[in-house]
Motif scaffolding. Structure first.
Motif, short mmCIF file in Angstrom:
data_model
loop_
_atom_site.label_atom_id
_atom_site.label_comp_id
_atom_site.label_asym_id
_atom_site.label_seq_id
_atom_site.Cartn_x
_atom_site.Cartn_y
_atom_site.Cartn_z
N GLU A 163 0.81 -1.22 0.00
CA GLU A 163 0.00 0.00 0.00
C GLU A 163 0.85 1.28 0.00
OE1 GLU A 163 0.31 -1.48 4.34
OE2 GLU A 163 0.03 -2.35 2.34
N THR A 164 2.16 1.13 0.00
CA THR A 164 3.05 2.30 -0.02
C THR A 164 2.80 3.15 -1.26
OG1 THR A 164 4.75 1.05 1.16
CG2 THR A 164 5.46 3.04 -0.01
N ARG A 165 2.65 4.45 -1.05
CA ARG A 165 2.51 5.39 -2.17
C ARG A 165 3.91 5.84 -2.61
NH1 ARG A 165 -0.88 9.97 0.41
NH2 ARG A 165 0.32 9.30 2.24
N VAL A 166 4.15 5.78 -3.90
CA VAL A 166 5.46 6.07 -4.46
C VAL A 166 5.47 7.49 -5.02
CG1 VAL A 166 7.22 5.36 -6.13
CG2 VAL A 166 5.79 3.62 -5.00
N PHE A 167 6.06 8.41 -4.25
CA PHE A 167 6.15 9.81 -4.66
C PHE A 167 7.50 10.00 -5.36
CE2 PHE A 167 3.06 9.92 -1.23
CZ PHE A 167 2.10 10.81 -1.68
N CYS A 168 7.54 9.65 -6.63
CA CYS A 168 8.78 9.82 -7.39
C CYS A 168 8.86 11.24 -7.94
CB CYS A 168 8.89 8.78 -8.50
SG CYS A 168 7.63 8.91 -9.79
N ALA A 169 9.98 11.56 -8.59
CA ALA A 169 10.28 12.96 -8.87
C ALA A 169 10.03 13.40 -10.31
CB ALA A 169 11.74 13.24 -8.50
N HIS A 170 9.49 12.50 -11.15
CA HIS A 170 9.27 12.89 -12.54
C HIS A 170 8.00 12.25 -13.09
CE1 HIS A 170 13.15 14.87 -13.33
NE2 HIS A 170 13.67 13.96 -12.52
N THR A 207 0.13 11.02 -13.01
CA THR A 207 0.09 9.58 -12.75
C THR A 207 0.84 9.23 -11.47
OG1 THR A 207 2.13 9.19 -13.99
CG2 THR A 207 0.05 9.15 -15.23
N VAL A 208 1.38 10.22 -10.82
CA VAL A 208 2.17 10.08 -9.59
C VAL A 208 1.42 10.76 -8.46
CG1 VAL A 208 4.38 10.68 -8.52
CG2 VAL A 208 4.30 10.08 -10.97
N PRO A 209 1.34 10.18 -7.26
CA PRO A 209 2.01 8.94 -6.85
C PRO A 209 1.32 7.70 -7.40
CG PRO A 209 0.63 9.74 -5.05
CD PRO A 209 0.58 10.78 -6.14
N SER A 210 2.11 6.67 -7.56
CA SER A 210 1.57 5.35 -7.85
C SER A 210 1.55 4.56 -6.54
CB SER A 210 2.41 4.64 -8.91
OG SER A 210 3.74 4.46 -8.46
N VAL A 211 1.07 3.34 -6.62
CA VAL A 211 1.00 2.47 -5.44
C VAL A 211 1.96 1.30 -5.68
CG1 VAL A 211 -0.49 1.01 -4.01
CG2 VAL A 211 -1.36 3.15 -4.95
N LEU A 212 2.70 0.95 -4.66
CA LEU A 212 3.77 -0.04 -4.83
C LEU A 212 3.24 -1.39 -5.32
CD1 LEU A 212 6.81 -0.33 -4.66
CD2 LEU A 212 6.55 -1.03 -2.28
N ALA A 213 2.04 -1.77 -4.91
CA ALA A 213 1.48 -3.04 -5.39
C ALA A 213 1.41 -3.06 -6.90
CB ALA A 213 0.09 -3.26 -4.80
N ALA A 214 1.03 -1.95 -7.51
CA ALA A 214 0.96 -1.88 -8.97
C ALA A 214 2.36 -1.93 -9.57
CB ALA A 214 0.25 -0.61 -9.40
#
Length: 254
Positions: A163-170, A207-214
């Motif tokens: 369930e971790t939300r992935v806040f990447c930079a691009h 499209t960000v953040p994504s979810v780590l499960a995906a």
């Protein structure tokens, strides 16, 4: 608990404001620029108290010193790259805990994109700030590290909860999806996700953040140790590091 605001800057960067409401602290994650960040903080009614850097590239630290000069904030960044982080005061490395008011971030060393890259994981808030190590459906270019460094870095992040939300930079996701389909064309979940991404971008929606499960299910860079990816590449039985290196090479030339 944390309030997170996403600021699109430059051509495709995301800067984040992270507000901790108990002690009224506000961090800027990877401030590429100054003016848009200061404006967003003022609009929210927040005072910037910290800068959290993931790595030294200018589109992540370009606003460091000017924002510090305007706010008196504390600059936090990777111990392994302290000589290239402008104004760094607090140095962090693998396994460190960074106390941000009532919130706590666990720090991971994740070299590969650069030698001194770190990521910040706020477990209670299910929020991962990973700079350019992990992207939605991708990973950063291997400018300074090696496949033998980058693959373990990605596995560290893959091991976090689904369930971790992935806040990447691009905002690279649409292009990443096209590449991912070239590696993993039979992945039904990836095909569906790619269509959803196209629809979001057609309306200018991030499209960000994504979810780590995906990411675990559809990001080929996180799946270098899975037999179906090895089979698609004709690399059955090969070391995952070699498979990751081949995927990265193909992306560089896609």
């Amino acid at each position: 608990m944390l309030e997170i605001r996403q600021i699109p800057v430059l051509e495709d960067n995301y800067v984040y404001l992270v507000h901790e409401p108990v002690e009224k602290l506000t961090a800027v994650v990877d401030p590429a620029v100054t003016d848009e960040v200061m404006s967003a903080a003022a609009s929210a009614g927040w005072t910037i108290t910290h800068i959290l850097n993931t790595h030294h590239h200018f589109d992540h630290v370009g606003g460091n010193e000017e924002i510090r000069d305007k706010t008196g904030c504390t600059i936090v960044g990777p111990r392994a790259d302290r000589d290239r982080i402008p104004g760094i005061e607090i140095e962090l490395g693998d396994g460190d805990l960074f106390q941000f008011g009532a919130a706590t971030a666990r720090v991971f060393d994740v070299p590969g994109h650069t030698k001194g890259h770190i990521a910040y994981w706020f477990e209670a808030d299910k929020a991962l700030f990973c700079g350019d190590t992990l992207f939605a459906l991708g990973c950063g270019r291997m400018f300074e590290g090696t496949p033998g460094q980058f693959w373990p870095s990605l596995k560290k992040l893959r091991d976090l909860p689904d369930e971790t939300r992935v806040f990447c930079a691009h905002e690279y996701t649409q292009a990443n999806a096209r590449f991912a389909l070239s590696i993993d064309p039979d992945n039904v979940e990836l095909t569906m996700r790619s269509k959803e991404i196209d629809a979001l971008r057609a309306h200018g929606i991030p499209t960000v953040p994504s979810v780590l499960a995906a990411e675990k299910a559809t990001n080929p860079f996180l799946r270098a140790d899975q037999p179906e990816i090895a089979a698609q590449l004709g690399m059955e039985g090969r070391d995952p590091i070699d498979i990751f290196a081949e995927i990265r090479h193909r992306k560089d030339n896609f």
